[in-house]
Design a protein around this motif. Structure first.
Motif, short mmCIF file in Angstrom:
data_model
loop_
_atom_site.label_atom_id
_atom_site.label_comp_id
_atom_site.label_asym_id
_atom_site.label_seq_id
_atom_site.Cartn_x
_atom_site.Cartn_y
_atom_site.Cartn_z
N TYR A 95 0.69 -1.40 -0.01
CA TYR A 95 0.22 -0.03 0.28
C TYR A 95 0.70 1.47 0.04
CZ TYR A 95 -3.52 3.48 1.66
OH TYR A 95 -4.04 4.71 1.71
N ALA A 96 1.99 1.07 0.84
CA ALA A 96 2.35 2.17 1.27
C ALA A 96 3.83 2.34 -1.08
CB ALA A 96 3.84 2.16 1.93
N ALA A 111 8.39 2.67 2.34
CA ALA A 111 8.40 0.55 3.15
C ALA A 111 9.72 0.18 2.30
CB ALA A 111 7.11 0.59 1.25
N LEU A 112 10.47 0.66 1.79
CA LEU A 112 11.75 -0.14 2.90
C LEU A 112 12.19 -0.61 4.43
CD1 LEU A 112 14.56 -1.43 1.56
CD2 LEU A 112 15.33 1.52 1.17
N TYR A 113 12.43 1.15 5.10
CA TYR A 113 12.55 0.79 5.82
C TYR A 113 11.62 0.20 6.92
CZ TYR A 113 15.93 4.65 4.98
OH TYR A 113 16.89 5.30 3.91
N ALA A 114 10.36 -0.16 6.81
CA ALA A 114 9.50 -1.11 7.41
C ALA A 114 10.25 -2.39 6.70
CB ALA A 114 8.11 -1.16 7.08
N LEU A 159 2.71 2.53 8.18
CA LEU A 159 3.04 3.07 6.92
C LEU A 159 1.37 3.35 6.70
CD1 LEU A 159 4.46 -0.21 5.81
CD2 LEU A 159 5.24 2.28 5.43
N VAL A 160 0.41 2.37 6.96
CA VAL A 160 -1.35 2.66 6.07
C VAL A 160 -2.10 3.97 7.20
CG1 VAL A 160 -3.30 2.04 6.50
CG2 VAL A 160 -1.12 0.14 6.42
N SER A 161 -1.63 4.30 8.43
CA SER A 161 -2.31 5.33 9.13
C SER A 161 -2.35 5.65 10.47
CB SER A 161 -3.95 5.51 9.33
OG SER A 161 -4.80 5.96 9.84
N ASN A 162 -1.96 6.54 11.04
CA ASN A 162 -1.82 6.81 12.44
C ASN A 162 -2.17 6.13 13.54
OD1 ASN A 162 1.00 7.23 11.77
ND2 ASN A 162 0.95 9.33 12.56
N ARG A 163 -3.86 5.89 12.83
CA ARG A 163 -5.41 6.13 13.98
C ARG A 163 -4.74 3.87 14.20
NH1 ARG A 163 -7.47 8.95 9.90
NH2 ARG A 163 -7.73 11.04 10.63
#
Length: 254
Positions: free
Chosen positions: A127-128, A137-140, A190-194
């Motif tokens: 998704y990122a 995404a790479l760092y994750a 990556l998706v949302s801080n929520r």
């Protein structure tokens, strides 16, 4: 004899309080005519994980990372020397193991399996990338790859036996807890801080299940949480620095 009309004093023009001048990188950037910066200049806010301007990804501060490092060092030392903290850990574990039905604790601990956590992170990474956040995404992905590189040497070094398997060694720290924390928190970033509270619940459930089932001592789980905080902190800082070096698009006056 005609009088020469006197020049009228210049009138104050409220609508000229702000003027649009050429900015450093693009034209049409608003500036205050009195030389002071505006309260909310365009382009000053960093995008959030969804790419919208306004917020930055949460980055643990240096005190939090330093505290996690100190806690990890102290706990590791206590495990190696079988100090008072490790002995207390044993008594707590014996009072908690099998205090709930095993199917329930096993289900909770399975959230830390790679077959469960990695697909979640993989979907978030895809998704990122689709949103144009390839660096994040790479760092994750690198953060997840760092988990076994850090956990396995610690397991070999400490050689701690398990709560229900004293003949086996290599239980400290908990690899399942670290996998869950890095995967679920990384996906949330990556998706949302929520989604951060959801990641915290999933990680807590994983660690609790491992303790209640007797797969790990409580200190195994605690040490993995400290280690995960360090890994996630480094990953978040690298992502923030990469985002700050990426030029944002210029927008005209609204």
């Amino acid at each position: 004899m005609r009088e020469t009309p006197r020049a009228e004093p210049p009138q104050h023009r409220p609508h000229r309080a702000f003027e649009h001048t050429a900015g450093a990188s693009c034209s049409g950037t608003p500036h205050r005519s009195d030389g002071r910066p505006s309260h909310t200049p365009r382009g000053a806010r960093q995008p959030d994980p969804l790419g919208r301007p306004g917020t930055t990804p949460p980055v643990p501060g240096r005190p939090a990372l330093f505290s996690a490092l100190v806690a990890l060092a102290v706990v590791t030392w206590q495990v190696l020397v079988h100090g008072p903290l490790a002995r207390l850990d044993g008594r707590v574990s014996r009072s908690l193991v099998d205090s709930v039905p095993r199917p329930l604790s096993e289900l909770a601990s399975d959230l830390g399996n790679m077959t469960v956590a990695l697909p979640v992170l993989g979907c978030a990474m895809a998704y990122a990338v689709w949103r144009g956040r390839r660096a994040a995404a790479l760092y994750a992905g690198l953060a997840m790859a760092a988990v076994p590189l850090l956990v396995i040497p610690l397991k070999e070094w400490t050689a701690r036996p398990g709560p229900l398997e004293p003949w086996a060694h290599g239980y400290y720290p908990s690899g399942h807890t670290a996998t869950a924390a890095v995967a679920y928190f990384g996906a949330a970033f990556l998706v949302s801080n929520r989604l951060i509270p959801v990641a915290a619940v999933l990680t807590a459930v994983t660690g609790t299940g491992l303790i209640l089932r007797g797969f790990h001592w409580p200190l195994d789980v605690f040490a993995s949480l400290c280690l995960s905080l360090l890994v996630l902190g480094v990953s978040s800082r690298c992502t923030s620095r990469s985002s700050s070096r990426t030029p944002t698009g210029c927008t005209g006056p609204s």
